[in-house]
Design an enzyme around this catalytic site. Structure first.
Site, PDB file in Angstrom:
ATOM      1  N   GLY A  88       0.821  -1.199   0.000  1.00  0.00           N
ATOM      2  CA  GLY A  88       0.000   0.000   0.000  1.00  0.00           C
ATOM      3  C   GLY A  88       0.849   1.240   0.000  1.00  0.00           C
ATOM      4  N   LYS A  89       0.194   2.403  -0.068  1.00  0.00           N
ATOM      5  CA  LYS A  89       0.922   3.666  -0.110  1.00  0.00           C
ATOM      6  C   LYS A  89       1.613   3.967   1.209  1.00  0.00           C
ATOM      7  CE  LYS A  89      -1.989   5.879  -3.606  1.00  0.00           C
ATOM      8  NZ  LYS A  89      -2.881   7.026  -3.902  1.00  0.00           N
ATOM      9  N   GLU A  90       0.958   3.570   2.314  1.00  0.00           N
ATOM     10  CA  GLU A  90       1.518   3.918   3.615  1.00  0.00           C
ATOM     11  C   GLU A  90       2.138   2.745   4.353  1.00  0.00           C
ATOM     12  OE1 GLU A  90      -2.635   2.513   4.580  1.00  0.00           O
ATOM     13  OE2 GLU A  90      -1.660   3.638   2.980  1.00  0.00           O
ATOM     14  N   ALA A  91       1.819   1.514   3.948  1.00  0.00           N
ATOM     15  CA  ALA A  91       2.344   0.356   4.673  1.00  0.00           C
ATOM     16  C   ALA A  91       2.262  -0.895   3.805  1.00  0.00           C
ATOM     17  CB  ALA A  91       1.553   0.137   5.966  1.00  0.00           C
ATOM     18  N   VAL A  93       1.890  -5.234   4.218  1.00  0.00           N
ATOM     19  CA  VAL A  93       1.451  -6.246   5.169  1.00  0.00           C
ATOM     20  C   VAL A  93       2.056  -7.592   4.778  1.00  0.00           C
ATOM     21  CG1 VAL A  93      -0.506  -7.366   6.285  1.00  0.00           C
ATOM     22  CG2 VAL A  93      -0.724  -4.994   5.500  1.00  0.00           C
ATOM     23  N   LYS A 116       2.008  -5.637   9.806  1.00  0.00           N
ATOM     24  CA  LYS A 116       1.843  -4.398   9.038  1.00  0.00           C
ATOM     25  C   LYS A 116       2.993  -3.465   9.373  1.00  0.00           C
ATOM     26  CE  LYS A 116      -1.692  -1.004   7.773  1.00  0.00           C
ATOM     27  NZ  LYS A 116      -3.114  -0.618   7.958  1.00  0.00           N
ATOM     28  N   GLU A 194      -3.854 -10.287  14.426  1.00  0.00           N
ATOM     29  CA  GLU A 194      -4.458 -11.553  14.011  1.00  0.00           C
ATOM     30  C   GLU A 194      -4.553 -11.635  12.491  1.00  0.00           C
ATOM     31  OE1 GLU A 194      -8.818 -13.769  14.510  1.00  0.00           O
ATOM     32  OE2 GLU A 194      -8.446 -11.782  15.377  1.00  0.00           O
ATOM     33  N   ASP A 240     -12.330   5.758   6.739  1.00  0.00           N
ATOM     34  CA  ASP A 240     -11.989   5.330   5.376  1.00  0.00           C
ATOM     35  C   ASP A 240     -12.679   4.003   5.074  1.00  0.00           C
ATOM     36  OD1 ASP A 240     -10.716   5.655   2.911  1.00  0.00           O
ATOM     37  OD2 ASP A 240      -8.984   4.462   3.517  1.00  0.00           O
ATOM     38  N   ASN A 245     -12.016  -2.245   2.779  1.00  0.00           N
ATOM     39  CA  ASN A 245     -11.473  -2.269   4.138  1.00  0.00           C
ATOM     40  C   ASN A 245     -12.321  -3.133   5.065  1.00  0.00           C
ATOM     41  OD1 ASN A 245      -9.291  -0.646   3.561  1.00  0.00           O
ATOM     42  ND2 ASN A 245     -10.345   1.249   4.066  1.00  0.00           N
ATOM     43  N   ASP A 257      -7.728  -1.852   8.488  1.00  0.00           N
ATOM     44  CA  ASP A 257      -7.150  -0.566   8.083  1.00  0.00           C
ATOM     45  C   ASP A 257      -7.739   0.577   8.895  1.00  0.00           C
ATOM     46  OD1 ASP A 257      -5.544  -1.814   6.247  1.00  0.00           O
ATOM     47  OD2 ASP A 257      -6.882  -1.477   4.554  1.00  0.00           O
TER      48      ASP A 257
END
Length: 306
Positions: A88-91, A93, A116, A194, A240, A245, A257
């Site tokens: 993803g853009k920020e993280a 996983v 994450k 989890e 969001d 999500n 998220d």
């Protein structure tokens, strides 16, 4: 001066000398109490392995109690990275296995976790981050200045803030009964939680990827509304929320998220975020054949807001 105590110079207590045990197998050997059993542990780790970080973090950074039985807390556990689940853009996983071998009477134990990891340099690409974090501040003024100037240190601080923001949200919501992954631990920019599977070893699909029956669609919506109500009762909105999500695990849904969870009252745009969550989810369910009025849903949630 008389005394009520009388002492004898002859001790009549048990004889603990070694000779006293000779030929008597019915009496335990005191030395047996000091026999220790040691078990060797292979300390050679693979390139995708590390020792468990469970005891490396503070107690406040470990999952809330009562902890699920599958949580591995042994110091001898090993974390093995099995692959990436999502970028993803920020993280990103990753899939992680935390396992410990059988030691003595303790059985082997393992669990799959979602790791994450928030990015540092690239984290600034997180969309609409300014409006999400209105009112958030760190206690360290140096960190505040670094974040504002977007220095390398500031970007690292910001990444950690997002990880801890999601950690705190998961803790609060899991304890409130909202269907979210159990938060296992947080360490810097890494959040372990989890792993939500599909029942067959793979990752559960996102709600946007499934085509449920009309009956199951109704079950999903009731769970979603209950979860949104619990969020609202805590004064929060997901911020969001969309079919991307939400995970569909069989007949159960799980919200994911959550780093941008919004204070509906404290954030100037809190009501807008809540309305958008309602719009996104009502639109998806309506397109699948279950008529949902986003305004009715919004009004229902407002009655729950503290």
């Amino acid at each position: 001066m008389s005394s009520e105590y009388e002492f004898s110079d002859t001790y009549s207590g048990p004889d603990l000398s070694p000779s006293a045990y000779a030929g008597d197998d019915s009496r335990p050997d005191p030395a047996a109490s000091f026999v220790f059993a040691f078990h060797s542990v292979d300390e050679e780790l693979g390139p995708d392995q590390r020792w468990s970080t469970w005891l490396d973090v503070e107690r406040s950074c470990r999952g809330p109690e009562p902890r699920p039985s599958w949580v591995v807390t042994e110091q001898a556990a090993i974390d093995t990275e099995l692959g990436i689940l999502k970028t993803g853009k920020e993280a990103d996983v990753f899939l992680l296995e935390r396992a410990v071998e059988a030691i003595g009477d303790s059985p082997a134990k393992s669990s799959l976790l979602a790791a994450k990891r928030y990015r540092t340099e690239e984290h600034r690409s997180f969309h609409r981050s300014t409006s999400y974090v209105e009112g958030r501040r760190t206690r360290n003024s140096r960190d505040n200045r670094a974040v504002a100037k977007k220095t390398s240190h500031g970007r690292s601080v910001a990444a950690g803030q997002w990880a801890y923001a999601e950690w705190e949200a998961l803790n609060r919501l899991w304890q409130a009964g909202v269907p979210v992954p159990y938060p296992v631990q947080v360490d810097g920019i890494e959040l372990l939680m989890e792993f939500i599977d599909d029942g067959e070893g793979g990752a559960a699909p996102r709600l946007a990827q499934v085509r449920p029956s009309k009956e199951l669609l109704g079950v999903y919506f009731e769970q979603l509304r209950d979860g949104m109500r619990e969020l609202a009762r805590a004064g929060l909105a997901h911020g969001d929320l969309s079919p991307y999500n939400v995970l569909a695990q069989g007949e159960r849904i799980v919200l994911i998220d959550l780093p941008q969870v919004v204070d509906v009252v404290g954030n100037p745009q809190g009501m807008d975020f809540l309305m958008r969550d309602c719009h996104n989810m009502a639109t998806w369910f309506t397109k699948r054949g279950l008529e949902i009025d986003e305004h009715e849903l919004f009004a229902d949630l407002l009655t729950m807001v503290l």
